[in-house]
Design a protein around this motif. Structure first.
Motif, mmCIF file in Angstrom:
data_model
loop_
_atom_site.group_PDB
_atom_site.id
_atom_site.type_symbol
_atom_site.label_atom_id
_atom_site.label_comp_id
_atom_site.label_asym_id
_atom_site.label_seq_id
_atom_site.Cartn_x
_atom_site.Cartn_y
_atom_site.Cartn_z
ATOM 1 N N GLY A 71 42.272 74.708 47.003
ATOM 2 C CA GLY A 71 41.362 73.691 46.480
ATOM 3 C C GLY A 71 42.009 72.853 45.391
ATOM 4 O O GLY A 71 43.210 72.969 45.099
ATOM 5 N N LEU A 72 41.186 72.021 44.754
ATOM 6 C CA LEU A 72 41.694 71.075 43.765
ATOM 7 C C LEU A 72 41.259 71.405 42.340
ATOM 8 O O LEU A 72 41.647 70.707 41.406
ATOM 9 N N ARG A 73 40.447 72.442 42.182
ATOM 10 C CA ARG A 73 39.855 72.687 40.864
ATOM 11 C C ARG A 73 40.923 72.864 39.789
ATOM 12 O O ARG A 73 40.830 72.277 38.700
ATOM 13 N N LEU A 74 41.952 73.667 40.050
ATOM 14 C CA LEU A 74 42.974 73.918 39.041
ATOM 15 C C LEU A 74 43.838 72.687 38.821
ATOM 16 O O LEU A 74 44.235 72.386 37.693
ATOM 17 N N ASP A 75 44.131 71.962 39.915
ATOM 18 C CA ASP A 75 44.905 70.722 39.767
ATOM 19 C C ASP A 75 44.180 69.750 38.850
ATOM 20 O O ASP A 75 44.789 69.114 37.983
ATOM 21 N N LEU A 76 42.870 69.620 39.048
ATOM 22 C CA LEU A 76 42.101 68.665 38.252
ATOM 23 C C LEU A 76 42.022 69.107 36.797
ATOM 24 O O LEU A 76 42.053 68.268 35.885
ATOM 25 N N ALA A 77 41.913 70.423 36.565
ATOM 26 C CA ALA A 77 41.893 70.917 35.184
ATOM 27 C C ALA A 77 43.225 70.635 34.492
ATOM 28 O O ALA A 77 43.266 70.176 33.341
ATOM 29 N N LEU A 78 44.330 70.894 35.199
ATOM 30 C CA LEU A 78 45.654 70.627 34.636
ATOM 31 C C LEU A 78 45.827 69.133 34.389
ATOM 32 O O LEU A 78 46.350 68.706 33.350
ATOM 33 N N LEU A 79 45.377 68.328 35.338
ATOM 34 C CA LEU A 79 45.486 66.873 35.205
ATOM 35 C C LEU A 79 44.740 66.387 33.957
ATOM 36 O O LEU A 79 45.230 65.524 33.215
ATOM 37 N N ALA A 80 43.556 66.943 33.708
ATOM 38 C CA ALA A 80 42.767 66.519 32.548
ATOM 39 C C ALA A 80 43.513 66.786 31.243
ATOM 40 O O ALA A 80 43.531 65.939 30.339
ATOM 41 N N THR A 81 44.154 67.959 31.136
ATOM 42 C CA THR A 81 44.886 68.260 29.902
ATOM 43 C C THR A 81 46.123 67.372 29.777
ATOM 44 O O THR A 81 46.476 66.942 28.683
ATOM 45 N N GLN A 82 46.777 67.090 30.896
ATOM 46 C CA GLN A 82 47.949 66.211 30.850
ATOM 47 C C GLN A 82 47.566 64.801 30.406
ATOM 48 O O GLN A 82 48.270 64.172 29.603
ATOM 49 N N LEU A 83 46.460 64.316 30.905
ATOM 50 C CA LEU A 83 46.002 62.981 30.509
ATOM 51 C C LEU A 83 45.585 62.971 29.043
ATOM 52 O O LEU A 83 45.822 61.990 28.325
ATOM 53 N N GLN A 84 44.980 64.074 28.591
ATOM 54 C CA GLN A 84 44.583 64.157 27.188
ATOM 55 C C GLN A 84 45.803 64.090 26.282
ATOM 56 O O GLN A 84 45.759 63.500 25.200
ATOM 57 N N ARG A 85 46.925 64.668 26.747
ATOM 58 C CA ARG A 85 48.166 64.629 25.961
ATOM 59 C C ARG A 85 49.016 63.396 26.267
ATOM 60 O O ARG A 85 50.122 63.269 25.784
ATOM 61 N N LYS A 86 48.493 62.503 27.106
ATOM 62 C CA LYS A 86 49.190 61.274 27.510
ATOM 63 C C LYS A 86 50.510 61.582 28.212
ATOM 64 O O LYS A 86 51.481 60.837 28.106
ATOM 65 N N ASP A 87 50.525 62.709 28.933
ATOM 66 C CA ASP A 87 51.705 63.108 29.702
ATOM 67 C C ASP A 87 51.586 62.516 31.114
ATOM 68 O O ASP A 87 51.208 63.206 32.069
ATOM 69 N N VAL A 88 51.880 61.224 31.222
ATOM 70 C CA VAL A 88 51.702 60.539 32.500
ATOM 71 C C VAL A 88 52.679 61.080 33.541
ATOM 72 O O VAL A 88 52.334 61.215 34.721
ATOM 73 N N THR A 94 43.472 58.873 45.754
ATOM 74 C CA THR A 94 43.727 57.446 45.530
ATOM 75 C C THR A 94 43.106 56.983 44.226
ATOM 76 O O THR A 94 43.681 56.178 43.488
ATOM 77 N N TYR A 95 41.930 57.506 43.934
ATOM 78 C CA TYR A 95 41.259 57.149 42.684
ATOM 79 C C TYR A 95 42.079 57.624 41.479
ATOM 80 O O TYR A 95 42.261 56.878 40.505
ATOM 81 N N ILE A 96 42.583 58.857 41.530
ATOM 82 C CA ILE A 96 43.404 59.368 40.426
ATOM 83 C C ILE A 96 44.654 58.514 40.259
ATOM 84 O O ILE A 96 45.068 58.195 39.133
ATOM 85 N N ASP A 97 45.251 58.112 41.369
ATOM 86 C CA ASP A 97 46.406 57.220 41.315
ATOM 87 C C ASP A 97 46.033 55.938 40.562
ATOM 88 O O ASP A 97 46.788 55.423 39.737
ATOM 89 N N GLY A 98 44.828 55.442 40.843
ATOM 90 C CA GLY A 98 44.363 54.243 40.151
ATOM 91 C C GLY A 98 44.218 54.464 38.654
ATOM 92 O O GLY A 98 44.598 53.601 37.843
ATOM 93 N N ARG A 99 43.688 55.621 38.254
ATOM 94 C CA ARG A 99 43.517 55.888 36.821
ATOM 95 C C ARG A 99 44.874 55.964 36.115
ATOM 96 O O ARG A 99 45.042 55.446 35.009
ATOM 97 N N LEU A 100 45.858 56.611 36.778
ATOM 98 C CA LEU A 100 47.195 56.688 36.175
ATOM 99 C C LEU A 100 47.835 55.305 36.109
ATOM 100 O O LEU A 100 48.483 54.954 35.112
ATOM 101 N N THR A 101 47.660 54.536 37.155
ATOM 102 C CA THR A 101 48.206 53.174 37.177
ATOM 103 C C THR A 101 47.582 52.328 36.070
ATOM 104 O O THR A 101 48.260 51.534 35.408
ATOM 105 N N GLU A 102 46.297 52.528 35.857
ATOM 106 C CA GLU A 102 45.604 51.796 34.780
ATOM 107 C C GLU A 102 46.170 52.200 33.426
ATOM 108 O O GLU A 102 46.362 51.352 32.543
ATOM 109 N N ARG A 103 46.468 53.489 33.251
ATOM 110 C CA ARG A 103 47.039 53.949 31.987
ATOM 111 C C ARG A 103 48.420 53.353 31.746
ATOM 112 O O ARG A 103 48.854 53.210 30.614
ATOM 113 N N GLU A 104 49.101 53.033 32.836
ATOM 114 C CA GLU A 104 50.425 52.408 32.717
ATOM 115 C C GLU A 104 50.335 50.916 32.432
ATOM 116 O O GLU A 104 51.344 50.231 32.342
#
Length: 910
Positions: free
Chosen positions: A422-439, A460-470
């Motif tokens: 599943g994606l639950r752990l990936d999404l949790a890890l992603l949230a902490t990485q984004l919080q630390r601005k670890d793009v 695709t949506y997550i890709d968009g959020r990262l692209t927006e942060r860039e």
């Protein structure tokens, strides 16, 4: 066939012939043919009760219980015997969870036939049992289950009564006796299986349910029980095979569609699950399991607000259902409501709880509330209960990671995410990485998500959020649009795309997007709220109000809709309707923290600080920092200055870097004459927020209030260093230098600014205001006209120019003021100027009417109310003027112009 043969022979078949043909087709299971004949017959004879009766039978056999109920009711109304109709109607209503309605229905009809009456009494007993009136059901059943004329099914219902009374051994014994007969009905075997499953005897239970299906292959409840049991044991293959049997026997039935939605969820086909559950929710009264599955689909598809609404209904209808509570808690955590999540989980996380998943969710809620010690204790309990649970152990690593950079925790979490399908752990890890601005790290996590779900709109949506942060906004918007090609209703992409369109000045595109969403999902709460929010942000708040009213009527317990309505009414300057709306909400959502906050805000806006104190006091430990700020304001308004000071000092200690709290504490100290304390607060903010100009600007205010213009200018230069010399700081610095007598510096600043910013109308307005303060309206007029040439449609420029002309008694002032109001019709200051211009022309009644509009928009501004009283007096309306002046008099020392109030009151009484 008879009907067709008669038509071909040129003869119109009689009603009896058609009904005979209908019965024949029903016996041959040609339901479609029977329905067509009945439909034609009812078009010719709409009051034919027998046709209605048979239509109900056909619809029932087809699984359309709601339509069958409608036809049965019509048959009863048209004279079909209650003795025949009521038993069937009762079965239908019980299938639709309408036991209470059934009891009322049975009271409406009189049945004389003894045999029919016994069947009706059996129905009544079952309805009583379902509605919780177990003792009443037991008494009614006793004579029905005895003697040679015992009603079939009465003893079976007695077993269900024993089960409801927790007399499990007796219920099981009776169910076994009932299944010993060779002709035991499927319902007896079904009940025996249910009782066996409740004692943990799953193998015998499964055997009993299979016996039920041998006797009645289309027994939907037995199919459902088998599928559920097999899934609970992890036997997906046998469960799916059982579902296929059910689908062949009961195609299109609600129960069949529910399990189709269940298997779609197991296959991660969440859009299909959403489609099916929404279809089922529209077609029949929802039950807790259906609501739970529908909520889970919305949660998986990124619509936590919609999930929350569905799951709240599931918990309300089945409070004991732990899985529904856990899902609701997840939705609440996704919408940043950790306190409500904890409240939802409370029955699952007591001292003796063995529910590791619920304890983990509670730990997440505690962490979100900043209660790390409590969170660690909860996750430790969960880890002891389920030491081999990867998700729980990953949650522990996540907590370590959120407390600061920890490469070991991140590696452990990434490894766990790689093992998890599943994606639950990936999404949790992603949230902490984004919080630390670890793009870069987030991109690695995204690659894993894309590999797991290549066609998912989420990736695709997550890709968009990262692209927006860039910083690549257009590319991000393209990715959000691409996500919507996978799922047109994927809510996160719709919301983010709308946000970017609004930010880019493309508000109409955002509005059309949300209108299209609402047209696809009529009545959808989240779509309605999104459209209402967009209209509000486009300054079309009045158009949003009916949408919110509709949403509240459809979902009276929706806190989101009620909060949005209150916020909009307050933003529109309508505190009284806002207060009424909030109070209506508190009737159904008692002590809801958000609604209590809005009630306090509305009461403050209405000049009711003591009522606000009482309201905000009800929040207790649930009071947010914003609510505590309002509490301080209420304490101040109620004359409890020391209490307000103590509240703000406590908040400053808790949130030292919160600019709003720091500013409130500074301004209160200044208002109370504690200048040194105010200055200390301002300088503390300068240290706590080294990149913010706020502390320096507050110091400039404090020194200006003491006419220390040199010190004020020094503070303003510090503010300019921190944020750059913008229009506002330049104007304030120019004023401070001028009042300090440093005319050469002031002139140099003005000349430099106008040379660097030749198209800035704002600074020219400031210079005009300075001229007005010097009582030089002619010079002000010239400066305002320069500003008007740069901003011809600026309401502020037009307003100030009108004031300059009015002071010189020049023509055109009223026309300019009217134009300013037409451009910004809900601005009290502009209406005040228009009223002043009208008064200058001795048009007192028009001035009073205009000023009253300004007061309605800003009822908390006593200066506007004083001016209204003046114009009312001039217009000869002493009664209205007296009401306004008395309200001002009640403010006492909180309004410094009480001498003027007293003089005007004397004129009222002359």
């Amino acid at each position: 066939m008879l009907g067709t043969a008669l038509l071909l022979a040129g003869c119109a078949p009689s009603t009896g012939d058609v009904l005979q043909e209908v019965r024949g087709r029903i016996e041959r299971q040609d339901r479609d043919g029977a329905r067509i004949l009945l439909k034609d017959l009812l078009q010719q004879q709409p009051t034919l009760a027998e046709a209605r009766w048979w239509m109900a039978r056909v619809l029932l056999d087809s699984g359309d219980t709601a339509a069958a109920e409608v036809e049965l009711r019509r048959a009863l109304e048209q004279g079909w015997p209650a003795a025949e109709a009521l038993p069937l109607l009762g079965r239908l209503m019980l299938q639709q969870d309408k036991a209470a309605d059934l009891l009322r229905e049975l009271d409406r009809h009189r049945v004389e036939d003894p045999a029919a009456l016994r069947r009706v009494q059996l129905l009544r007993a079952e309805a009583l049992l379902v509605t919780g009136r177990v003792s009443d059901a037991e008494r009614l059943l006793a004579p029905l289950a005895q003697g040679p004329d015992a009603e079939p099914g009465a003893r079976l219902l007695q077993a269900r009564v024993l089960r409801a009374q927790r007399r499990d051994a007796e219920a099981l014994q009776l169910a076994r006796q009932l299944t010993e007969a060779s002709d035991a009905p499927a319902t007896a075997w079904l009940l025996l299986g249910d009782l066996q499953s409740e004692t943990g005897a799953m193998e015998p239970a499964i055997a009993s349910w299979r016996q039920a299906l041998q006797r009645q292959p289309d027994a939907a409840a037995a199919h459902g029980a088998l599928i559920t049991a097999l899934l609970a044991r992890g036997e997906r293959g046998p469960a799916r095979a059982q579902y296929e049997q059910m689908r062949q026997r009961l195609p299109g039935r609600p129960q069949t569609l529910f399990f189709e939605a269940t298997f779609a969820a197991l296959d991660d086909q969440w859009p299909r699950t959403r489609e099916l559950t929404q279809q089922l929710l529209r077609g029949s009264p929802p039950n807790a399991r259906l609501l739970m599955l529908a909520g889970q689909a919305e949660l998986q598809l990124g619509a936590p607000a919609q999930a929350q609404a569905l799951l709240a209904k599931a918990v309300q209808s089945a409070p004991q259902l732990g899985a529904a509570r856990a899902l609701l808690a997840q939705a609440l955590l996704r919408t940043q409501r950790p306190a409500e999540a904890l409240e939802t989980l409370a029955p699952l996380i007591g001292a003796d709880s063995r529910d590791a998943a619920a304890l983990t969710l509670a730990a997440q809620a505690r962490r979100a509330l900043g209660q790390r010690r409590e969170a660690d204790a909860l996750i430790a309990r969960a880890s002891q209960i389920a030491p081999d649970n990867g998700l729980i152990q990953a949650s522990r690593q996540l907590m370590r990671l959120e407390q600061g950079p920890d490469s070991g925790a991140e590696q452990a979490l990434a490894a766990a995410a790689g093992r998890d399908e599943g994606l639950r752990l990936d999404l949790a890890l992603l949230a902490t990485q984004l919080q630390r601005k670890d793009v870069a790290g987030a991109r690695q996590t995204l690659a894993r998500i894309q590999a797991k779900k290549p066609d998912s709109p989420l990736a695709t949506y997550i890709d968009g959020r990262l692209t927006e942060r860039e910083g690549r906004r257009e590319a991000a918007m393209a990715l959000y649009r691409q996500a919507l090609t996978h799922d047109v209703d994927f809510m996160p992409a719709i919301v983010r795309l709308g946000e970017l369109e609004l930010a880019a000045g493309q508000g109409q595109l955002a509005r059309e997007r949300f209108e299209a969403l609402l047209s696809r999902k009529p009545g959808d709460l989240q779509a309605t709220l999104l459209l209402a929010d967009t209209l509000t942000r486009l300054k079309q708040g009045e158009a949003a109000l009916p949408l919110l009213e509709t949403a509240i009527k459809a979902e009276p317990r929706s806190a989101d809709a009620r909060l949005a309505q209150a916020d909009l009414l307050l933003a529109l300057g309508r505190p009284e309707p806002a207060l009424n709306a909030v109070q209506a909400g508190l009737v159904v959502l008692r002590d809801h923290p958000g609604l209590l906050e809005r009630q306090g805000r509305a009461q403050l806006a209405l000049g009711q600080p003591r009522a606000a104190l009482a309201t905000l006091g009800r929040l207790g430990s649930n009071a947010s920092p914003q609510a505590q700020l309002m509490l301080a304001e209420a304490q101040r308004g109620a004359g409890r200055g020391e209490a307000a000071r103590a509240t703000l000092q406590r908040l400053v200690g808790q949130f030292p870097q919160d600019a709003t709290i720091g500013e409130a504490a500074t301004r209160l100290a200044l208002e109370q004459g504690r200048r040194d304390e105010a200055l200390a607060q301002a300088r503390r903010l300068q240290g706590a927020l080294p990149r913010s100009p706020l502390g320096a600007l507050l110091e400039a205010d404090i020194t200006a209030a003491a006419n220390q213009w040199d010190a004020s200018a020094k503070a303003l230069r510090l503010a300019a260093e921190r944020s750059g010399l913008n229009n506002t700081i330049a104007a304030r610095l120019h004023r401070a230098l001028s009042l300090a007598g440093r005319e050469a510096e002031a002139k140099a600043l003005a000349d430099d600014w106008l040379r660097q910013q030749p198209k800035d109308p704002g600074f020219r307005v400031h210079l005009g205001d300075m001229a007005m303060a010097r009582q030089d309206p002619a010079a002000a007029e010239a400066l305002y006209r320069q500003a008007q040439s740069l901003a011809p449609d600026s309401p502020l420029v037009l307003n100030n120019l009108a004031q300059a002309l009015a002071q010189q008694k020049k023509p055109g002032a009223t026309a300019l003021a009217r134009r300013a109001v037409s451009l910004a019709p809900e601005q009290p200051a502009l209406l005040d100027t228009l009223a002043e211009c009208l008064a200058a022309e001795s048009r007192w009644s028009e001035a009073a009417d205009t000023q009253s509009k300004a007061v309605r928009l800003a009822p908390e501004d006593p200066g506007l109310r004083l001016q209204l009283a003046r114009w009312q007096l001039q217009a000869g309306d002493k009664t209205a003027a007296a009401q306004e002046l008395q309200q001002l008099a009640r403010l006492g020392s909180r309004f410094a112009r009480q001498d003027e109030v007293s003089r005007l009151l004397q004129k009222v009484h002359q």
